[in-house]
Write a protein that holds these residues in place. Sequence first.
Motif, mmCIF file in Angstrom:
data_model
loop_
_atom_site.group_PDB
_atom_site.id
_atom_site.type_symbol
_atom_site.label_atom_id
_atom_site.label_comp_id
_atom_site.label_asym_id
_atom_site.label_seq_id
_atom_site.Cartn_x
_atom_site.Cartn_y
_atom_site.Cartn_z
ATOM 1 N N ILE A 296 -9.404 -1.160 6.632
ATOM 2 C CA ILE A 296 -8.312 -1.459 7.566
ATOM 3 C C ILE A 296 -7.881 -0.190 8.287
ATOM 4 O O ILE A 296 -7.725 -0.170 9.520
ATOM 5 C CB ILE A 296 -7.118 -2.094 6.823
ATOM 6 C CG1 ILE A 296 -7.488 -3.488 6.314
ATOM 7 C CG2 ILE A 296 -5.893 -2.177 7.751
ATOM 8 C CD1 ILE A 296 -6.478 -4.064 5.352
ATOM 9 N N LEU A 297 -7.685 0.889 7.531
ATOM 10 C CA LEU A 297 -7.261 2.152 8.141
ATOM 11 C C LEU A 297 -8.310 2.675 9.120
ATOM 12 O O LEU A 297 -7.967 3.278 10.144
ATOM 13 C CB LEU A 297 -6.985 3.193 7.056
ATOM 14 C CG LEU A 297 -5.696 3.000 6.251
ATOM 15 C CD1 LEU A 297 -5.616 4.004 5.120
ATOM 16 C CD2 LEU A 297 -4.465 3.104 7.162
ATOM 17 N N GLU A 298 -9.577 2.427 8.831
ATOM 18 C CA GLU A 298 -10.646 2.861 9.746
ATOM 19 C C GLU A 298 -10.529 2.146 11.089
ATOM 20 O O GLU A 298 -10.674 2.767 12.153
ATOM 21 C CB GLU A 298 -12.004 2.573 9.109
ATOM 22 C CG GLU A 298 -13.180 3.057 9.945
ATOM 23 C CD GLU A 298 -14.516 2.797 9.269
ATOM 24 O OE1 GLU A 298 -15.537 2.753 9.981
ATOM 25 O OE2 GLU A 298 -14.529 2.617 8.026
ATOM 26 N N VAL A 299 -10.235 0.836 11.052
ATOM 27 C CA VAL A 299 -10.061 0.086 12.296
ATOM 28 C C VAL A 299 -8.831 0.592 13.052
ATOM 29 O O VAL A 299 -8.874 0.789 14.282
ATOM 30 C CB VAL A 299 -9.938 -1.421 12.011
ATOM 31 C CG1 VAL A 299 -9.652 -2.186 13.315
ATOM 32 C CG2 VAL A 299 -11.202 -1.964 11.366
ATOM 33 N N VAL A 300 -7.731 0.814 12.324
ATOM 34 C CA VAL A 300 -6.511 1.310 12.969
ATOM 35 C C VAL A 300 -6.750 2.697 13.566
ATOM 36 O O VAL A 300 -6.291 2.994 14.678
ATOM 37 C CB VAL A 300 -5.336 1.335 11.978
ATOM 38 C CG1 VAL A 300 -4.105 1.978 12.611
ATOM 39 C CG2 VAL A 300 -4.993 -0.081 11.517
ATOM 40 N N GLY B 185 -1.221 7.455 10.559
ATOM 41 C CA GLY B 185 -0.237 7.550 9.488
ATOM 42 C C GLY B 185 1.183 7.440 10.000
ATOM 43 O O GLY B 185 2.045 6.810 9.362
ATOM 44 N N ASP B 186 1.453 8.055 11.150
ATOM 45 C CA ASP B 186 2.783 7.930 11.756
ATOM 46 C C ASP B 186 3.124 6.467 12.013
ATOM 47 O O ASP B 186 4.240 6.007 11.727
ATOM 48 C CB ASP B 186 2.837 8.684 13.092
ATOM 49 C CG ASP B 186 2.800 10.184 12.927
ATOM 50 O OD1 ASP B 186 3.701 10.729 12.274
ATOM 51 O OD2 ASP B 186 1.868 10.806 13.457
ATOM 52 N N ILE B 187 2.171 5.738 12.554
ATOM 53 C CA ILE B 187 2.401 4.341 12.909
ATOM 54 C C ILE B 187 2.624 3.503 11.655
ATOM 55 O O ILE B 187 3.528 2.660 11.604
ATOM 56 C CB ILE B 187 1.230 3.808 13.737
ATOM 57 C CG1 ILE B 187 1.178 4.546 15.085
ATOM 58 C CG2 ILE B 187 1.335 2.300 13.951
ATOM 59 C CD1 ILE B 187 -0.047 4.229 15.918
ATOM 60 N N ALA B 188 1.824 3.728 10.621
ATOM 61 C CA ALA B 188 1.973 2.971 9.383
ATOM 62 C C ALA B 188 3.331 3.227 8.733
ATOM 63 O O ALA B 188 4.009 2.297 8.281
ATOM 64 C CB ALA B 188 0.844 3.325 8.413
ATOM 65 N N ALA C 265 0.807 -1.218 0.000
ATOM 66 C CA ALA C 265 0.000 0.000 0.000
ATOM 67 C C ALA C 265 0.842 1.270 0.000
ATOM 68 O O ALA C 265 0.399 2.309 -0.483
ATOM 69 C CB ALA C 265 -0.925 0.006 1.213
ATOM 70 N N MET C 266 2.068 1.215 0.549
ATOM 71 C CA MET C 266 2.810 2.449 0.789
ATOM 72 C C MET C 266 4.222 2.469 0.211
ATOM 73 O O MET C 266 4.696 3.502 -0.236
ATOM 74 C CB MET C 266 2.922 2.692 2.306
ATOM 75 C CG MET C 266 1.617 2.959 2.980
ATOM 76 S SD MET C 266 1.870 3.081 4.766
ATOM 77 C CE MET C 266 3.161 4.336 4.834
ATOM 78 N N THR D 188 -1.959 11.607 9.654
ATOM 79 C CA THR D 188 -3.187 10.819 9.691
ATOM 80 C C THR D 188 -3.223 9.827 8.541
ATOM 81 O O THR D 188 -2.394 9.875 7.627
ATOM 82 C CB THR D 188 -4.417 11.736 9.611
ATOM 83 O OG1 THR D 188 -4.471 12.308 8.287
ATOM 84 C CG2 THR D 188 -4.344 12.847 10.647
ATOM 85 N N SER D 189 -4.211 8.954 8.561
ATOM 86 C CA SER D 189 -4.366 8.014 7.452
ATOM 87 C C SER D 189 -4.711 8.754 6.162
ATOM 88 O O SER D 189 -4.354 8.312 5.068
ATOM 89 C CB SER D 189 -5.440 6.980 7.780
ATOM 90 O OG SER D 189 -6.667 7.599 8.115
ATOM 91 N N ALA D 190 -5.403 9.891 6.265
ATOM 92 C CA ALA D 190 -5.735 10.668 5.063
ATOM 93 C C ALA D 190 -4.484 11.236 4.393
ATOM 94 O O ALA D 190 -4.463 11.438 3.172
ATOM 95 C CB ALA D 190 -6.689 11.802 5.422
#
Length: 216
Positions: free
Chosen positions: A131-135, A155-158, A108-109, A205-207
Motif C-alpha cells: 500500500i505504501l509503495e502505491v502511495v 509519511g506526512d500525508i499518512a 498501522a500507526m 517518508t514512508s520509511a
Amino acid sequence: MTADPETTLRADARRNRDQILAAAKTIFAVSGPEVPMEEIARAAGVGVGTLYRRFPDRDALVRAVAMDNFERVLIDARTIAAEETSPWRALERLLRQSVELQLSIQLAMVSHRALVILKGDPEVRRLRDEILEVVDDFVRGAQAEGKLRPDVGAGDIAILFATLLRQVRAKAPEIAEMAARRCVGIMIDGLSAFPSTELPGRPITSADLEPTDDHS
C-alpha cells in the motif's frame, strides 16, 4: 431436496465471521481495537461464544480485520492507479475514499495495541508495504506533475490523515462523516502545489513510519 447440513453449517459460520468482521471494522474505526469483545458481538448480532469460536482472542480479531482491510485498500489503490492518468487525481481520490483507508492507518500507526499485534506478522507487513509503495508512487508522480507541494512525503500525508480522522467526533454519525469529508477536502487543498507557508524540517517518508520497539 434438503440442504447438506455440513454445507449449511459452513455457510452459517462464514456469515457469522463476515458479520463479526464488519462490526469490528466499524467499531475499530471509531474507537480503536480496545473495545470490549462483548460490544463487538452485540453489534454483529451474534453471541459472545460465537465470536470466540471464530476468533479465539482479540489479537486474532485485530489481525483478521487488518488483513481484510489492507487487502481492500490495496485493491482500491491499484484500481485507482490503473484508472487515473493523473497521480494527483489518484492521490486525491484515494484520500476521499477514506473509510477503508482510515481504519488501515489507525491500525498501522495510531493504535499501540494493534501495532504490537501486527508488527511481527509477515503478511500484514507485506500488505502494508505494498500500500505504501502505491502511495509513494502517487506522491512522486503528483509532485512531478506540479500538483502536489514538493516539501511533503507519503509519511506526512499518512500522519496528517490519521491525526485528522482520529479527532472527528460528533453527536450524530452523519455529522461525523460530513465533518471527516470536509476535513479531508481542506487537507487536500493544503497539499496542493504553490503553498504559502514553508514547512519546518524535511519531508517525512514512508520509511520514517517503521514501527520501533521503544513504545511503552
